[in-house]
Design a protein around this motif. Structure first.
Motif, PDB file in Angstrom:
ATOM      1  N   PHE A 118      -8.615  42.096 -18.673  1.00  0.00           N
ATOM      2  CA  PHE A 118      -7.292  42.718 -18.587  1.00  0.00           C
ATOM      3  C   PHE A 118      -7.491  44.127 -18.046  1.00  0.00           C
ATOM      4  O   PHE A 118      -8.486  44.785 -18.358  1.00  0.00           O
ATOM      5  CB  PHE A 118      -6.642  42.851 -19.969  1.00  0.00           C
ATOM      6  CG  PHE A 118      -6.322  41.555 -20.650  1.00  0.00           C
ATOM      7  CD1 PHE A 118      -5.093  40.939 -20.467  1.00  0.00           C
ATOM      8  CD2 PHE A 118      -7.246  40.949 -21.492  1.00  0.00           C
ATOM      9  CE1 PHE A 118      -4.783  39.762 -21.112  1.00  0.00           C
ATOM     10  CE2 PHE A 118      -6.947  39.773 -22.142  1.00  0.00           C
ATOM     11  CZ  PHE A 118      -5.725  39.173 -21.957  1.00  0.00           C
ATOM     12  N   ARG A 125      -0.877  50.949 -22.331  1.00  0.00           N
ATOM     13  CA  ARG A 125      -1.618  50.271 -23.387  1.00  0.00           C
ATOM     14  C   ARG A 125      -0.920  50.372 -24.741  1.00  0.00           C
ATOM     15  O   ARG A 125      -0.119  51.254 -24.982  1.00  0.00           O
ATOM     16  CB  ARG A 125      -3.040  50.839 -23.471  1.00  0.00           C
ATOM     17  CG  ARG A 125      -3.823  50.571 -22.205  1.00  0.00           C
ATOM     18  CD  ARG A 125      -5.147  51.305 -22.148  1.00  0.00           C
ATOM     19  NE  ARG A 125      -5.731  51.149 -20.820  1.00  0.00           N
ATOM     20  CZ  ARG A 125      -6.717  51.885 -20.337  1.00  0.00           C
ATOM     21  NH1 ARG A 125      -7.243  52.841 -21.079  1.00  0.00           N
ATOM     22  NH2 ARG A 125      -7.169  51.675 -19.117  1.00  0.00           N
ATOM     23  N   GLY A 130      -0.441  43.474 -22.848  1.00  0.00           N
ATOM     24  CA  GLY A 130      -1.581  42.559 -22.823  1.00  0.00           C
ATOM     25  C   GLY A 130      -1.205  41.175 -23.317  1.00  0.00           C
ATOM     26  O   GLY A 130      -1.625  40.162 -22.731  1.00  0.00           O
TER      27      GLY A 130
END
Length: 199
Positions: A118, A125, A130
Motif C-alpha cells: 500500500f 494515513r 487503506g
C-alpha cells in the motif's frame, strides 16, 4: 474520507501514478517494484546517485503499466490520485518465489493473487483509505478470476508502527477483512489468505 473512485492502473493513468509516487518513487525510490525485480537489479537501482537513483525501478513500473498489465489500483479523491495498492497474480512477483520468509508453500497452486504493498501520502494515513483499497483489491482479484488472494502483513499486536514498516498492511487490517492469517512454515512470518472462489 470520501473516495470518489478506485481504479485500475491502466496505461492512460500512468501520469496519475507517477504524480502520486512523486520524485522519491513512494518508499525510497522503490516505485513499488521491490517484489517484481530480482534483488540485485532492485538494489542497483536504489544505490545510484541522484538523479539516476530509482530510475530503473520507475522505468520497470512504467513499462508494466503501459503494457497494460495493471500492476495495482489507484484511489482518487476529487479527481486527484491519493492512494495505491499493488495487487496482481502471484507469479508476477519474482521476489516472492525466491524469498525464504515468503516463498509459497505450494508454488503450483493455481489462481493465487498477491497483494504486496500500500502507498498512502502521509496526510492520507489513518483515515480508513487503506481498508477501502483492500476491499477494492479483493473485488479486482475476484473479477479477474483469482481463486485466492494472499498478502504478507506485519503483526503490530494491535499497536502502531512507522508507516515504512507496515507498507504490506497489518494482520489486524486483513483479519477485519475476513482473511485467515497463519505463520509461514519456515519463517513464521504472517501470511494472510482469503478464498475468492470456491471450487
Amino acid at each position: 474520507m470520501t473516495i470518489v473512485a478506485i481504479e485500475p492502473a491502466t496505461p492512460e493513468r500512468w501520469p496519475d501514478l507517477e504524480r502520486l509516487f512523486g520524485p522519491t518513487g513512494a518508499y525510497g525510490h522503490c516505485w513499488c517494484v521491490y517484489f517484481r525485480r530480482r534483488a540485485k537489479d532492485f538494489t542497483a537501482s536504489i544505490s545510484c546517485a541522484p538523479p539516476e537513483r530509482g530510475a530503473a525501478n520507475r522505468e520497470a513500473l512504467r513499462r508494466i503499466t503501459l503494457d497494460g498489465a495493471v500492476p495495482g489500483l489507484i484511489a482518487y479523491d476529487g479527481g486527484e490520485p491519493c492512494g495505491w495498492v499493488s495487487v496482481a497474480p502471484r507469479e508476477d512477483f519474482i521476489r516472492l518465489s525466491r524469498s525464504r520468509s515468503l516463498r509459497p508453500v505450494d508454488p503450483d497452486e493455481p489462481g493465487v493473487w498477491s497483494l504486496v504493498c500500500f502507498w498512502l501520502p502521509p496526510r492520507r494515513r489513518r483515515k480508513g483509505l487503506g481498508s477501502q483499497l483492500l476491499d477494492a483489491a479483493i473485488e479486482h482479484a475476484r473479477a479477474k478470476g483469482g481463486r485466492v488472494l494472499e498478502a504478507y502483513p506485519v503483526d503490530t499486536a494491535g499497536g502502531r508502527a512507522p508507516s515504512a514498516e507496515v507498507y504490506t498492511g497489518t494482520v489486524r487490517m486483513f483479519q477485519k477483512a475476513g482473511f485467515a492469517c497463519e505463520p509461514h512454515p519456515v519463517s513464521e512470518r504472517p501470511i494472510a489468505r482469503l478464498t475468492l472462489k470456491d471450487d
